[in-house]
Write a protein that holds these residues in place. Structure first.
Motif, PDB file in Angstrom:
ATOM      1  N   MET A 301       0.841  -1.215   0.200  1.00  0.00           N
ATOM      2  CA  MET A 301       0.146   0.123   0.029  1.00  0.00           C
ATOM      3  C   MET A 301       0.674   1.300   0.024  1.00  0.00           C
ATOM      4  SD  MET A 301      -2.985  -1.022   2.727  1.00  0.00           S
ATOM      5  CE  MET A 301      -3.773   0.759   2.547  1.00  0.00           C
ATOM      6  N   PHE A 302       2.005   1.227   0.553  1.00  0.00           N
ATOM      7  CA  PHE A 302       2.860   2.259   0.732  1.00  0.00           C
ATOM      8  C   PHE A 302       3.446   2.898  -0.629  1.00  0.00           C
ATOM      9  CE2 PHE A 302       6.199  -0.739   1.671  1.00  0.00           C
ATOM     10  CZ  PHE A 302       6.989  -0.401   0.608  1.00  0.00           C
ATOM     11  N   PHE A 303       3.582   2.038  -1.487  1.00  0.00           N
ATOM     12  CA  PHE A 303       4.105   2.384  -2.976  1.00  0.00           C
ATOM     13  C   PHE A 303       2.898   3.204  -3.837  1.00  0.00           C
ATOM     14  CE2 PHE A 303       5.643   0.711  -7.313  1.00  0.00           C
ATOM     15  CZ  PHE A 303       6.351   2.030  -7.524  1.00  0.00           C
ATOM     16  N   ARG A 304       2.973   4.389  -3.816  1.00  0.00           N
ATOM     17  CA  ARG A 304       1.982   5.438  -4.455  1.00  0.00           C
ATOM     18  C   ARG A 304       2.416   5.734  -5.903  1.00  0.00           C
ATOM     19  NH1 ARG A 304      -0.320   7.926   0.191  1.00  0.00           N
ATOM     20  NH2 ARG A 304      -1.785   8.766  -1.408  1.00  0.00           N
ATOM     21  N   TRP A 305       2.532   4.557  -6.699  1.00  0.00           N
ATOM     22  CA  TRP A 305       3.013   4.861  -7.979  1.00  0.00           C
ATOM     23  C   TRP A 305       2.109   5.757  -8.868  1.00  0.00           C
ATOM     24  CZ3 TRP A 305       1.047   3.100 -12.616  1.00  0.00           C
ATOM     25  CH2 TRP A 305       0.110   2.145 -12.466  1.00  0.00           C
ATOM     26  N   ARG A 306       0.753   5.541  -8.739  1.00  0.00           N
ATOM     27  CA  ARG A 306      -0.099   6.241  -9.398  1.00  0.00           C
ATOM     28  C   ARG A 306      -0.006   7.878  -9.204  1.00  0.00           C
ATOM     29  NH1 ARG A 306      -2.578   1.324  -8.548  1.00  0.00           N
ATOM     30  NH2 ARG A 306      -3.308   0.045 -10.506  1.00  0.00           N
ATOM     31  N   GLU A 307       0.166   7.958  -7.923  1.00  0.00           N
ATOM     32  CA  GLU A 307       0.222   9.618  -7.536  1.00  0.00           C
ATOM     33  C   GLU A 307       1.432  10.160  -8.133  1.00  0.00           C
ATOM     34  OE1 GLU A 307      -2.100   7.746  -4.014  1.00  0.00           O
ATOM     35  OE2 GLU A 307      -0.919   7.023  -5.583  1.00  0.00           O
ATOM     36  N   VAL A 308       2.434   9.154  -7.841  1.00  0.00           N
ATOM     37  CA  VAL A 308       3.791   9.693  -8.399  1.00  0.00           C
ATOM     38  C   VAL A 308       3.751   9.895  -9.807  1.00  0.00           C
ATOM     39  CG1 VAL A 308       6.415   9.280  -8.803  1.00  0.00           C
ATOM     40  CG2 VAL A 308       5.108   8.475  -6.563  1.00  0.00           C
ATOM     41  N   MET A 309       3.119   9.041 -10.523  1.00  0.00           N
ATOM     42  CA  MET A 309       2.832   9.295 -12.082  1.00  0.00           C
ATOM     43  C   MET A 309       2.085  10.507 -12.395  1.00  0.00           C
ATOM     44  SD  MET A 309       1.647   6.677 -15.203  1.00  0.00           S
ATOM     45  CE  MET A 309       0.006   6.583 -14.471  1.00  0.00           C
ATOM     46  N   ARG A 310       0.944  10.609 -11.921  1.00  0.00           N
ATOM     47  CA  ARG A 310       0.259  11.913 -11.951  1.00  0.00           C
ATOM     48  C   ARG A 310       0.842  13.096 -11.682  1.00  0.00           C
ATOM     49  NH1 ARG A 310      -2.317  14.929  -8.788  1.00  0.00           N
ATOM     50  NH2 ARG A 310      -2.008  13.613  -6.876  1.00  0.00           N
ATOM     51  N   GLU A 311       1.778  13.210 -10.589  1.00  0.00           N
ATOM     52  CA  GLU A 311       2.252  14.497 -10.237  1.00  0.00           C
ATOM     53  C   GLU A 311       3.301  14.805 -11.173  1.00  0.00           C
ATOM     54  OE1 GLU A 311       2.259  14.934  -5.425  1.00  0.00           O
ATOM     55  OE2 GLU A 311       3.939  14.244  -6.427  1.00  0.00           O
ATOM     56  N   THR A 312       4.070  13.544 -11.788  1.00  0.00           N
ATOM     57  CA  THR A 312       5.115  13.784 -12.508  1.00  0.00           C
ATOM     58  C   THR A 312       4.655  14.064 -14.134  1.00  0.00           C
ATOM     59  OG1 THR A 312       6.413  12.182 -11.387  1.00  0.00           O
ATOM     60  CG2 THR A 312       7.313  12.697 -13.711  1.00  0.00           C
ATOM     61  N   MET A 313       3.669  13.653 -14.410  1.00  0.00           N
ATOM     62  CA  MET A 313       3.161  14.055 -15.935  1.00  0.00           C
ATOM     63  C   MET A 313       2.436  15.407 -15.713  1.00  0.00           C
ATOM     64  SD  MET A 313       3.845  11.240 -17.599  1.00  0.00           S
ATOM     65  CE  MET A 313       2.973  11.609 -18.984  1.00  0.00           C
TER      66      MET A 313
END
Length: 789
Positions: A301-313
């Motif tokens: 659960m701690f791996f927030r890759w979707r949010e990371v991708m959204r912020e980066t994009m």
């Protein structure tokens, strides 16, 4: 019958204590209410746990009221840290006469003070500080809190919580009372009986008396320390290898050692900065690879890759998400420290990298306080380190608001290192290695430090490619040594440098800025002594002609370190820094140098998780070297800026002279010297590049005076630093600073007889820099006029 307590009577001049018993949950509640003065109610689960305890362990038949009070209030004092001033007073008195205490002694001192046990305190101090009586150090002189004061402090917490976030959102009277039940249980019944009861009740191994011994019987794999430390030398035998081959050999070694190294073990790379031409390039690449070489989709659960991708994009819409593969996490070692060892002339001799293996381990670990295996585990205090929370409602170490004790096996291992006397590190060694810039003595001394500071007695240590003289200097120190020759066969580690990790920030902009550079831009036509241009550096630099700047010097914003330097995540920061570096590369003349001052900060990269667990030491230097190399720069070296002694003295070892707690003060910053390839062989850069393996000890700017920033900028660098970085430039040479700040580079350029262009986005800093530059220029003119007269 309710608990009647006890009374003190005198018989023949002696003080005697009347004892009683606790035979039921109701008697326990009466005693708890009496000692706390709280009118709350115990929860059903605490009542049920008490009744089960009474049935299985049996009633407490000889309860000494005085002893119960001492232990109970002592535990509350620990929770509320009420005797912090008293213990600090004692340590201060001791320090004034050169007396220090190790962790076990401090622990015993604190308990004696918290329980108001004058006799125990006297025994401890007599052993640890024989002359303490001459300095009026005793329980009475330290003024610890009384039982009544402890009781009042507890009652205050119940109505006005001081340690609770959003304290107004709930009532905590019942929480405080329930939290006090555990300490009272452990004050009434014998701890040994309770340990055995909770350990066996929840399915643990049979109780032997020693927590770690029982845990080892239950989970022996946790205690495997046969490969707890690994270190390799990179020196004369590697000097003839081409860079890519050497890097591939060492990254292969890092990967191989990760699979062998025990969890929480340490790994070190010792680089001979005189023998290895690309020492700093190698150091940066090894840190970057070591921390990120494991690529996998983490199902947590701690791996927030979707949010990371959204912020980066959102910040970088032109990034190719398919190539970036944000769903893959990059993991590996944890970067811990980097020492720079120098000779008497200030030349760099050794770089010592230190990393630690922190691999997630889901093996359940019973509570060290109560021995219960009734635990929950859904959190990580730091990346790779699993923590557990005790769910036993009668645990003595529940928080004051009735939260379970949190702990990790890594912390327990560190605690074990503290409590074993044979692990204690000599004071002189701790003091010798308390800064991360220090004089070089021998390679054998480096090995000796690694062993004593980062391993325990009985551990296995593996040393690769050890120089012969260092081999002879290694002392036994109770460890098991194996000397090994590092293999030369390299695995396919080159793929790492083109992996999805780098596609998340490194790319050519989708719409590069196009400017006609046939005609020199207006700002450069007049060729004034200095210019401060306001705007985004990429945009302003795009207006400058190519191959027009003789040298660039800057101290960029550090990732999320200041209010003016905030990015959604590290990928966004690296992209922006790389975009500016690309323009700096274009405007520099072939062969020109870009001096880049950067610091390895401690923060959350926000590329895995957004919580505090993501906070770590971020090697901005390693990321910078890679990003700039992709632009076309060549790293020529690193002028280490030694900022001198650290004034705060925080974050070193918390007074512990034991392994795992030694974390040196970070006293230096990188000044990475990048060069644009090409150009004729001239002497412009000779002086500067000769210093690329030196250390410059320059005191930082003192900007805060009596609590006020007298400088105007929150992070200025000292003028002496750019003055040194301007060495070799002729009169009239053009100097660029793409992050102008308060104009320090421009003032240094004036001092050196050079012209300068600095770029600053913040309007207030533009005004500040112009004012400071004008004042400096006027001061120079006045000084010259005075000398002329």
């Amino acid at each position: 019958m309710p608990f009647e307590g006890s009374s003190n009577v005198r018989s023949g001049g002696k003080r005697m204590t009347v004892t009683s018993s606790v035979k039921s949950a109701e008697e326990f509640k009466v005693l708890l209410a009496d000692l706390t003065g709280l009118t709350g109610s115990l929860s059903d689960d605490v009542t049920v746990a008490l009744e089960k305890l009474l049935t299985t362990v049996g009633p407490a038949t000889s309860v000494d009221r005085q002893k119960v009070q001492s232990i109970f209030y002592g535990r509350l004092n620990q929770k509320l840290t009420l005797n912090k001033a008293a213990t600090a007073n004692l340590y201060s008195k001791a320090a004034k006469v050169g007396v220090t205490f190790n962790y076990p002694t401090k622990k015993a001192i604190s308990w004696a003070i918290d329980t108001l046990n004058a006799k125990d305190l006297e025994v401890i101090l007599t052993s640890a500080w024989p002359g303490h009586a001459q300095h009026s150090v005793g329980l009475e002189e330290l003024h610890p809190v009384s039982h009544e004061q402890t009781k009042k402090a507890l009652q205050l917490e119940a109505v006005k919580p001081s340690k609770l976030r959003k304290a107004h959102s709930r009532q905590v009277v019942d929480d405080v009372l329930n939290a006090a039940a555990g300490p009272l249980v452990w004050s009434v019944w014998e701890p040994r009986n309770l340990h055995q009861y909770f350990q066996e009740q929840t399915g643990g191994v049979p109780y032997t008396g020693e927590y770690l011994q029982d845990l080892q019987l239950q989970s022996p794999q946790l205690f495997n320390r046969d490969h707890a430390l690994a270190a390799t030398f990179v020196g004369s035998r590697d000097a003839s290898k081409d860079y890519k081959s050497l890097r591939a050999e060492l990254t292969t070694w890092l990967s191989s050692e990760y699979s062998k190294l025990n969890n929480y073990g340490f790994l070190s790379v010792i680089i001979d900065a005189q023998e290895i031409q690309e020492a700093w390039q190698l150091a940066c690449d090894l840190v970057l690879y070591g921390e990120h070489f494991i690529e996998s989709p983490v199902k947590n659960m701690f791996f927030r890759w979707r949010e990371v991708m959204r912020e980066t994009m959102e910040h970088l819409p032109h990034i190719d998400a398919e190539k970036a593969q944000f769903e893959l996490a990059n993991e590996g070692y944890t970067y811990r420290d980097q020492f720079v060892l120098v000779d008497e002339s200030g030349k760099q001799q050794r770089l010592v990298l230190l990393m630690q293996k922190n691999q997630r381990d889901e093996t359940p670990v019973p509570c060290p306080a109560c021995r219960s295996s009734e635990i929950a585990g859904n959190s990580y205090p730091t990346l790779g380190v699993k923590s557990w929370e005790c769910s036993n409602v009668l645990c003595p170490e529940r928080s004051i608001y009735n939260r379970g004790k949190r702990y990790s096996f890594k912390a327990l291992l560190s605690q074990a290192a503290i409590e074993h006397p044979s692990n204690e590190i000599p004071v002189e060694s701790v003091r010798r290695w308390q800064r991360d810039v220090l004089p070089f003595k021998t390679d054998g001394e480096i090995l000796h430090m690694l062993v004593s500071h980062y391993s325990m007695v009985g551990d296995g240590a593996f040393f690769y490619n050890v120089p012969e003289q260092a081999d002879q200097e290694i002392r036994a120190q109770g460890r098991h040594y194996t000397l090994v020759t590092r293999g030369v066969a390299a695995a396919d580690t080159d793929r790492f440098w083109t992996s999805p990790l780098f596609h998340r920030f490194s790319s050519v902009p989708s719409s590069p800025i196009k400017v006609d550079h046939d005609e020199p831009t207006a700002p450069l036509k007049a060729q004034p002594d200095w210019q401060v241009l306001q705007g985004d550096s990429v945009q302003v630099l795009a207006e400058m002609p190519p191959d027009s700047v003789d040298r660039a010097i800057t101290s960029p914003p550090y990732f999320n370190a200041r209010e003016y330097s905030q990015w959604p995540n590290l990928y966004c920061y690296l992209h922006d820094m790389q975009a500016i570096a690309r323009e700096v590369f274009r405007v520099l003349k072939p062969g020109a140098v870009y001096a880049y001052n950067i610091f390895d900060t401690f923060d959350n990269e926000r590329i895995i998780t957004f919580s505090d667990m993501g906070k770590k030491r971020i090697s901005l230097s390693a990321w910078t070297v890679d990003a700039f190399r992709r632009v076309g720069f060549t790293l020529r070296g690193n002028l280490v800026w030694d900022k001198g002694e650290i004034h705060g003295k925080r974050g070193f070892n918390s007074g512990n002279f034991s392994p795992f707690y030694q974390s040196p003060f970070n006293c230096w910053e990188h000044v990475l010297l990048f060069q644009k390839p090409g150009g004729r062989n001239d002497d412009l850069n000779t002086d500067l590049l000769e210093n690329s393996r030196s250390v410059a000890r320059i005191h930082p700017v003192v900007k805060i005076i009596r609590g006020e920033n007298r400088h105007g900028h929150t992070a200025p660098f000292p003028q002496e630093l750019p003055e040194r970085l301007l060495e070799g430039l002729p009169q009239g040479a053009l100097v660029l600073d793409p992050f102008g700040g308060s104009g320090t580079t421009a003032r240094a350029a004036l001092q050196a007889g050079c012209r300068s262009v600095i770029i600053e986005q913040d309007e207030s800093y533009v005004a500040l820099s112009r004012r400071l530059i004008e004042e400096h220029q006027n001061g120079m003119a006045t000084s010259q006029g005075t000398l002329f007269i």
